[in-house]
Motif scaffolding. Structure first.
Motif, PDB file in Angstrom:
ATOM      1  N   GLU A  38      49.081 -13.876 -30.895  1.00 44.27           N
ATOM      2  CA  GLU A  38      50.487 -13.613 -31.213  1.00 44.27           C
ATOM      3  C   GLU A  38      51.154 -14.826 -31.864  1.00 44.27           C
ATOM      4  N   LEU A  39      50.731 -16.024 -31.472  1.00 44.82           N
ATOM      5  CA  LEU A  39      51.333 -17.238 -32.033  1.00 44.82           C
ATOM      6  C   LEU A  39      50.960 -17.409 -33.499  1.00 44.82           C
ATOM      7  N   VAL A  40      49.748 -17.023 -33.853  1.00 45.99           N
ATOM      8  CA  VAL A  40      49.336 -17.083 -35.260  1.00 45.99           C
ATOM      9  C   VAL A  40      50.160 -16.105 -36.079  1.00 45.99           C
ATOM     10  N   TYR A  41      50.295 -14.906 -35.564  1.00 47.18           N
ATOM     11  CA  TYR A  41      51.086 -13.874 -36.256  1.00 47.18           C
ATOM     12  C   TYR A  41      52.542 -14.324 -36.371  1.00 47.18           C
ATOM     13  N   ALA A  42      53.081 -14.903 -35.297  1.00 44.97           N
ATOM     14  CA  ALA A  42      54.472 -15.363 -35.291  1.00 44.97           C
ATOM     15  C   ALA A  42      54.717 -16.452 -36.326  1.00 44.97           C
ATOM     16  N   ALA A  43      53.663 -17.202 -36.663  1.00 46.62           N
ATOM     17  CA  ALA A  43      53.778 -18.269 -37.669  1.00 46.62           C
ATOM     18  C   ALA A  43      53.686 -17.729 -39.087  1.00 46.62           C
ATOM     19  N   GLY A  44      53.507 -16.408 -39.229  1.00 44.99           N
ATOM     20  CA  GLY A  44      53.390 -15.820 -40.557  1.00 44.99           C
ATOM     21  C   GLY A  44      52.004 -15.974 -41.143  1.00 44.99           C
ATOM     22  N   MET A  45      51.016 -16.239 -40.284  1.00 43.34           N
ATOM     23  CA  MET A  45      49.638 -16.400 -40.742  1.00 43.34           C
ATOM     24  C   MET A  45      48.778 -15.267 -40.191  1.00 43.34           C
ATOM     25  N   VAL A  46      47.534 -15.212 -40.655  1.00 45.17           N
ATOM     26  CA  VAL A  46      46.626 -14.129 -40.284  1.00 45.17           C
ATOM     27  C   VAL A  46      45.583 -14.649 -39.300  1.00 45.17           C
ATOM     28  N   PRO A  47      45.499 -14.072 -38.090  1.00 41.77           N
ATOM     29  CA  PRO A  47      44.397 -14.427 -37.189  1.00 41.77           C
ATOM     30  C   PRO A  47      43.134 -13.667 -37.582  1.00 41.77           C
ATOM     31  N   MET A  48      42.021 -14.380 -37.729  1.00 39.46           N
ATOM     32  CA  MET A  48      40.745 -13.773 -38.140  1.00 39.46           C
ATOM     33  C   MET A  48      39.721 -14.001 -37.034  1.00 39.46           C
ATOM     34  N   GLY A  49      39.330 -12.931 -36.367  1.00 40.68           N
ATOM     35  CA  GLY A  49      38.381 -13.050 -35.271  1.00 40.68           C
ATOM     36  C   GLY A  49      37.025 -13.549 -35.733  1.00 40.68           C
ATOM     37  N   MET A  50      36.404 -14.415 -34.933  1.00 43.20           N
ATOM     38  CA  MET A  50      35.067 -14.940 -35.227  1.00 43.20           C
ATOM     39  C   MET A  50      34.172 -14.699 -34.017  1.00 43.20           C
ATOM     40  N   TRP A  51      33.325 -13.674 -34.123  1.00 44.53           N
ATOM     41  CA  TRP A  51      32.430 -13.270 -33.036  1.00 44.53           C
ATOM     42  C   TRP A  51      30.989 -13.316 -33.507  1.00 44.53           C
ATOM     43  N   GLY A  52      30.629 -14.356 -34.213  1.00 39.90           N
ATOM     44  CA  GLY A  52      29.264 -14.454 -34.709  1.00 39.90           C
ATOM     45  C   GLY A  52      29.022 -13.501 -35.860  1.00 39.90           C
ATOM     46  N   SER A  53      27.758 -13.118 -36.063  1.00 44.19           N
ATOM     47  CA  SER A  53      27.403 -12.244 -37.183  1.00 44.19           C
ATOM     48  C   SER A  53      26.058 -11.595 -36.910  1.00 44.19           C
ATOM     49  N   ASN A  54      25.949 -10.329 -37.289  1.00 44.01           N
ATOM     50  CA  ASN A  54      24.667  -9.624 -37.176  1.00 44.01           C
ATOM     51  C   ASN A  54      23.800  -9.794 -38.421  1.00 44.01           C
ATOM     52  N   ASN A  55      24.324 -10.497 -39.433  1.00 42.83           N
ATOM     53  CA  ASN A  55      23.652 -10.546 -40.736  1.00 42.83           C
ATOM     54  C   ASN A  55      23.168 -11.921 -41.143  1.00 42.83           C
TER      55      ASN A  55
END
Length: 379
Positions: A42-59
């Motif tokens: 919520e704090l990232v969103y409140a700052a007008g920025m985009v939160p991008m989840g990082m949960w590793g990768s299957n590729n």
């Protein structure tokens, strides 16, 4: 738009996060990578920025990250670092690194050392005892540090009103995802395990207001359908993450539907809302304190096996015939908790199987055999 096209849109987003990142940057937005989990997005969103989840990768294959990681670190953490080292995430404007487990704690420093000043990193330590007033105050202090760092990156002040608005947006998103999970169970002939995963996974790569608008539209279309009479097997999934399409395809090949989940990457992420009243920073800390039935969080009543009973009840209430536990390799908390979970499932008469998985798996032959045999037993 048809249900099929709606879910195809979610799939396209879920399977191409780097394209989403490039699109956000092309729009002039700043993007903050958020590692697992319970970070105050919520704090990232409140700052007008985009939160991008990082949960590793299957590729991806772990290569450069091996220079910084012990071999027993889980692949989610190692692959997150790999993407930071190989240029995949170079467009990020910052990185939030929670320290919720014994792997993420040292990894937070590995991120700082390996990428240097290229991407600002924000260290987040949650309180071990989140219930006591001093535990909540510690959480507020940590979140305040995150807020201050985000203000520096955004170049703007994050006001209380900004945070309250963000909380409302995120509560609406959590409600929509909870409704989708319920509808997916009622319409498992349409929402296959692969599609269910993709719809939920897409939430990590979109602004939550845009995601919620799309999901509410899909929910409305699903709600208008007659509840299906499923002829196959229904199960509940549990674990840290279960998003590999090749693995989920095995469910579909064996006529298995997902009735509900106890997965950190899925329903655990949106079980608990934050208050929209009062001090918004305290509301976010209280939300973390209210988070329950979680492997990685201290439970003073753990001797009562509350989490095991919660998962057993989830299976019963969802109408599932059993549970499949996806055990992340080298996840000590999950491995230590398993005997208590098994005891609760056995006491409730709920059949289950445990499958060891990681994001480097490419051959699912053994998993396919185990899942098929389990489906035959509980059918």
């Amino acid at each position: 738009m048809s249900i099929e096209l709606m879910m195809k849109e979610f799939q396209d987003i879920a399977y191409s996060p780097n394209k989403q990142l490039s699109n956000f940057k092309a729009q002039g937005k700043k993007v903050i990578g958020v590692l697992p989990y319970y970070a105050p997005e919520e704090l990232v969103y409140a700052a007008g920025m985009v939160p991008m989840g990082m949960w590793g990768s299957n590729n991806k294959t772990i290569s450069r990250a091996k220079e910084y990681c012990a071999t027993f670190y889980c692949t989610i953490a190692q692959l997150a670092l790999e993407m930071l080292l190989d240029g995949t995430m170079d467009q990020l404007d910052g990185l939030i690194t929670p320290t919720i487990c014994d792997t993420l704690r040292p990894m937070s420093q590995n991120f700082r050392v390996s990428i240097g000043q290229k991407i600002p990193t924000i260290f987040l330590a949650h309180p071990q005892n989140r219930f006591a007033p001093w535990g909540r105050q510690f959480c507020v202090d940590q979140y305040t540090n995150v807020k201050n760092k985000l203000q520096e990156i955004a170049g703007k002040e994050i006001t209380d009103e900004d945070i309250r608005n963000a909380i409302k947006v995120y509560n609406a998103s959590r409600a929509a995802r909870r409704e989708f999970v319920k509808l997916a169970n009622e319409h498992c002939d349409v929402v296959t395990p692969t599609l269910r995963s993709a719809v939920l996974k897409a939430s990590f790569f979109m602004l939550k207001d845009a995601y919620t608008e799309k999901l509410n539209a899909l929910n409305a279309e699903l709600a208008a359908l007659p509840v299906c009479e499923w002829k196959g097997v229904k199960i509940v999934t549990s674990g840290i993450i279960c998003d590999n399409p090749a693995l989920l395809q095995i469910f579909e090949e064996n006529n298995i539907a997902i009735a509900a989940d106890d997965v950190a990457h899925e329903s655990r992420a949106f079980r608990t809302d934050a208050s929209e009243e009062g001090d918004p920073m305290l509301a976010l800390a209280q939300q973390f304190a209210d988070t329950d039935y979680e492997v990685l969080l201290y439970d003073p009543a753990s001797a009562e096996n509350r989490r095991g009973e919660y998962v057993a009840n989830l299976v019963k209430e969802s109408g599932a015939q059993g549970l499949i536990l996806f055990m992340q390799q080298f996840c000590d908390p999950e491995e230590m908790e398993y005997p208590y979970l098994k005891k609760a499932l056995d006491a409730a008469g709920i059949p289950h199987i445990k499958l060891g998985v990681d994001q480097q798996m490419r051959d699912f032959g053994q998993a396919a055999t185990a899942i098929q045999a389990f489906a035959d037993v509980i059918a």
